[in-house]
Design a protein around this motif. Sequence first.
Motif, PDB file in Angstrom:
ATOM      1  N   MET A   1      26.699  34.303  52.746  1.00 28.66           N
ATOM      2  CA  MET A   1      26.071  32.998  52.684  1.00 28.66           C
ATOM      3  C   MET A   1      24.774  33.059  51.872  1.00 28.66           C
ATOM      4  O   MET A   1      24.510  32.174  51.071  1.00 28.66           O
ATOM      5  N   THR A   2      23.981  34.079  52.074  1.00 23.20           N
ATOM      6  CA  THR A   2      22.722  34.213  51.357  1.00 23.20           C
ATOM      7  C   THR A   2      22.946  34.317  49.855  1.00 23.20           C
ATOM      8  O   THR A   2      22.192  33.738  49.072  1.00 23.20           O
ATOM      9  N   ASP A   3      23.999  35.032  49.448  1.00 25.91           N
ATOM     10  CA  ASP A   3      24.278  35.177  48.012  1.00 25.91           C
ATOM     11  C   ASP A   3      24.597  33.833  47.366  1.00 25.91           C
ATOM     12  O   ASP A   3      24.186  33.562  46.242  1.00 25.91           O
ATOM     13  N   HIS A   4      25.330  32.980  48.091  1.00 27.07           N
ATOM     14  CA  HIS A   4      25.655  31.653  47.562  1.00 27.07           C
ATOM     15  C   HIS A   4      24.394  30.800  47.450  1.00 27.07           C
ATOM     16  O   HIS A   4      24.212  30.068  46.468  1.00 27.07           O
ATOM     17  N   LEU A   5      23.535  30.864  48.450  1.00 18.47           N
ATOM     18  CA  LEU A   5      22.294  30.091  48.402  1.00 18.47           C
ATOM     19  C   LEU A   5      21.389  30.573  47.275  1.00 18.47           C
ATOM     20  O   LEU A   5      20.762  29.765  46.587  1.00 18.47           O
ATOM     21  N   LEU A   6      21.330  31.871  47.075  1.00 18.18           N
ATOM     22  CA  LEU A   6      20.522  32.416  45.990  1.00 18.18           C
ATOM     23  C   LEU A   6      21.076  31.988  44.635  1.00 18.18           C
ATOM     24  O   LEU A   6      20.319  31.590  43.735  1.00 18.18           O
ATOM     25  N   ALA A   7      22.395  32.032  44.476  1.00 17.94           N
ATOM     26  CA  ALA A   7      23.009  31.598  43.216  1.00 17.94           C
ATOM     27  C   ALA A   7      22.734  30.118  42.963  1.00 17.94           C
ATOM     28  O   ALA A   7      22.424  29.718  41.834  1.00 17.94           O
ATOM     29  N   ALA A   8      22.828  29.293  44.008  1.00 14.67           N
ATOM     30  CA  ALA A   8      22.545  27.860  43.857  1.00 14.67           C
ATOM     31  C   ALA A   8      21.082  27.636  43.485  1.00 14.67           C
ATOM     32  O   ALA A   8      20.767  26.791  42.639  1.00 14.67           O
ATOM     33  N   THR A   9      20.188  28.411  44.094  1.00 12.62           N
ATOM     34  CA  THR A   9      18.761  28.290  43.781  1.00 12.62           C
ATOM     35  C   THR A   9      18.493  28.649  42.328  1.00 12.62           C
ATOM     36  O   THR A   9      17.759  27.941  41.624  1.00 12.62           O
ATOM     37  N   VAL A  10      19.086  29.721  41.863  1.00 13.69           N
ATOM     38  CA  VAL A  10      18.910  30.134  40.472  1.00 13.69           C
ATOM     39  C   VAL A  10      19.471  29.069  39.527  1.00 13.69           C
ATOM     40  O   VAL A  10      18.851  28.740  38.511  1.00 13.69           O
ATOM     41  N   ASP A  11      20.631  28.508  39.861  1.00 10.88           N
ATOM     42  CA  ASP A  11      21.226  27.458  39.019  1.00 10.88           C
ATOM     43  C   ASP A  11      20.324  26.234  38.939  1.00 10.88           C
ATOM     44  O   ASP A  11      20.131  25.651  37.870  1.00 10.88           O
ATOM     45  N   HIS A  12      19.777  25.819  40.068  1.00 11.94           N
ATOM     46  CA  HIS A  12      18.917  24.636  40.079  1.00 11.94           C
ATOM     47  C   HIS A  12      17.614  24.891  39.327  1.00 11.94           C
ATOM     48  O   HIS A  12      17.125  24.006  38.611  1.00 11.94           O
ATOM     49  N   LEU A  13      17.052  26.075  39.456  1.00  8.51           N
ATOM     50  CA  LEU A  13      15.839  26.407  38.722  1.00  8.51           C
ATOM     51  C   LEU A  13      16.112  26.441  37.219  1.00  8.51           C
ATOM     52  O   LEU A  13      15.324  25.917  36.419  1.00  8.51           O
ATOM     53  N   ALA A  14      17.237  27.011  36.828  1.00  4.82           N
ATOM     54  CA  ALA A  14      17.601  27.050  35.410  1.00  4.82           C
ATOM     55  C   ALA A  14      17.810  25.639  34.870  1.00  4.82           C
ATOM     56  O   ALA A  14      17.385  25.315  33.753  1.00  4.82           O
ATOM     57  N   ALA A  15      18.451  24.780  35.653  1.00  4.71           N
ATOM     58  CA  ALA A  15      18.674  23.395  35.216  1.00  4.71           C
ATOM     59  C   ALA A  15      17.351  22.644  35.108  1.00  4.71           C
ATOM     60  O   ALA A  15      17.151  21.861  34.170  1.00  4.71           O
ATOM     61  N   ALA A  16      16.442  22.871  36.042  1.00  3.05           N
ATOM     62  CA  ALA A  16      15.138  22.204  35.984  1.00  3.05           C
ATOM     63  C   ALA A  16      14.354  22.663  34.754  1.00  3.05           C
ATOM     64  O   ALA A  16      13.731  21.841  34.066  1.00  3.05           O
ATOM     65  N   ASN A  17      14.382  23.957  34.462  1.00  2.48           N
ATOM     66  CA  ASN A  17      13.706  24.469  33.267  1.00  2.48           C
ATOM     67  C   ASN A  17      14.327  23.899  32.002  1.00  2.48           C
ATOM     68  O   ASN A  17      13.634  23.556  31.043  1.00  2.48           O
ATOM     69  N   TRP A  18      15.669  23.781  31.994  1.00  2.00           N
ATOM     70  CA  TRP A  18      16.372  23.219  30.847  1.00  2.00           C
ATOM     71  C   TRP A  18      15.988  21.747  30.649  1.00  2.00           C
ATOM     72  O   TRP A  18      15.725  21.312  29.528  1.00  2.00           O
TER      73      TRP A  18
END
Length: 75
Positions: A1-18
Amino acid sequence: MTDHLLAATVDHLAAANWMFACVNAAEDGDAPDAPEPVPRPDGKPYADPAGPAEPADADSGGIGLSPERLVGFFG
């Protein structure tokens, strides 16, 4: 579960930076490429809750964003 949350967090941060880069880019310049989602631990591809991206058009600034996709991202 933690790995999925971390991946989602990284995706959202990358999208926000983009999005920040798109907003602050020169109007006559090319928009930066959208970030690729981080692979999920279970090997399944990321399913965007907002649905598939729409073709880019002049109204979306050439980056294929719609109000529905933005609401799905920030939702």
